[in-house]
Design a protein around this motif. Structure first.
Motif, PDB file in Angstrom:
ATOM      1  N   ASP A  73      46.651  30.391  36.389  1.00  0.00           N
ATOM      2  CA  ASP A  73      45.481  30.791  37.007  1.00  0.00           C
ATOM      3  C   ASP A  73      44.989  32.247  36.470  1.00  0.00           C
ATOM      4  O   ASP A  73      45.622  33.361  36.765  1.00  0.00           O
ATOM      5  CB  ASP A  73      45.815  31.073  38.429  1.00  0.00           C
ATOM      6  CG  ASP A  73      44.472  31.323  39.307  1.00  0.00           C
ATOM      7  OD1 ASP A  73      43.602  32.086  39.016  1.00  0.00           O
ATOM      8  OD2 ASP A  73      44.598  30.863  40.804  1.00  0.00           O
ATOM      9  N   ASN A  74      44.194  32.287  35.678  1.00  0.00           N
ATOM     10  CA  ASN A  74      43.832  33.385  34.965  1.00  0.00           C
ATOM     11  C   ASN A  74      42.966  34.742  36.027  1.00  0.00           C
ATOM     12  O   ASN A  74      43.027  35.649  35.774  1.00  0.00           O
ATOM     13  CB  ASN A  74      42.737  33.211  33.831  1.00  0.00           C
ATOM     14  CG  ASN A  74      43.312  32.602  32.603  1.00  0.00           C
ATOM     15  OD1 ASN A  74      44.612  32.661  32.406  1.00  0.00           O
ATOM     16  ND2 ASN A  74      42.593  32.028  31.651  1.00  0.00           N
ATOM     17  N   ALA A  75      42.468  34.121  36.926  1.00  0.00           N
ATOM     18  CA  ALA A  75      41.929  34.955  38.054  1.00  0.00           C
ATOM     19  C   ALA A  75      43.077  35.692  38.797  1.00  0.00           C
ATOM     20  O   ALA A  75      42.938  36.741  39.238  1.00  0.00           O
ATOM     21  CB  ALA A  75      41.203  33.878  39.197  1.00  0.00           C
ATOM     22  N   LYS A  76      44.392  35.109  38.899  1.00  0.00           N
ATOM     23  CA  LYS A  76      45.509  35.483  39.565  1.00  0.00           C
ATOM     24  C   LYS A  76      46.457  36.275  38.295  1.00  0.00           C
ATOM     25  O   LYS A  76      47.497  36.971  38.869  1.00  0.00           O
ATOM     26  CB  LYS A  76      46.126  34.583  40.203  1.00  0.00           C
ATOM     27  CG  LYS A  76      45.203  34.275  41.596  1.00  0.00           C
ATOM     28  CD  LYS A  76      46.245  33.159  42.296  1.00  0.00           C
ATOM     29  CE  LYS A  76      45.270  32.669  43.632  1.00  0.00           C
ATOM     30  NZ  LYS A  76      46.017  32.057  44.617  1.00  0.00           N
ATOM     31  N   ASN A  77      46.029  36.158  37.237  1.00  0.00           N
ATOM     32  CA  ASN A  77      47.098  36.623  35.994  1.00  0.00           C
ATOM     33  C   ASN A  77      48.486  35.882  36.227  1.00  0.00           C
ATOM     34  O   ASN A  77      49.352  36.800  36.233  1.00  0.00           O
ATOM     35  CB  ASN A  77      47.194  38.208  36.081  1.00  0.00           C
ATOM     36  CG  ASN A  77      45.804  38.974  35.555  1.00  0.00           C
ATOM     37  OD1 ASN A  77      44.808  38.258  35.280  1.00  0.00           O
ATOM     38  ND2 ASN A  77      46.151  40.028  35.143  1.00  0.00           N
TER      39      ASN A  77
END
Length: 119
Positions: A73-77
């Motif tokens: 999840d790139n939004a949550k790193n």
């Protein structure tokens, strides 16, 4: 480089499931390909799974294919490793790692999270 912190390990029984998480620091996480590795006592560290920066490509070790799923999840790193149908031979210290490109060497490593599977 990025800083990586794994979590989610524990003691489970054979056949159970666990989800590991790896939280990354920095604003460039979405540009890194990520991987999971493991090391059992007395054995060399081995590759488990990898995922591309976009999440569109994945690869797995033969021993975990069909049981483990890597995602991110790139939004949550954060990168995850969903582990199903666990076996005692999956017992190991699990590490996540980052690399700047799909064919680059891994140059950032976490401290690891222990997974123990009892029979």
């Amino acid at each position: 480089q990025v800083q990586l912190v794994e979590s989610g390990g524990g003691l489970v029984q054979a056949g159970d499931s666990l989800r590991l998480s790896c939280a990354a620091s920095g604003r460039t996480f979405s540009s890194y390909a990520m991987g999971w590795f493991r090391q059992a006592p007395g054995k060399d560290r081995e590759f488990v799974a990898t995922i591309s920066a976009s999440g569109g490509s994945t690869d797995y070790a033969t021993s975990v294919k069909g049981r483990f799923t890597i995602s991110r999840d790139n939004a949550k790193n954060t990168v995850y490793l969903q582990m199903n149908s666990l076996k005692p031979e999956d017992t190991a210290l699990y590490y996540c790692a980052a690399r700047s490109a799909w064919f680059a060497a891994y140059d950032s490593w976490g401290q690891g999270t222990q997974v123990t599977v009892s029979s």
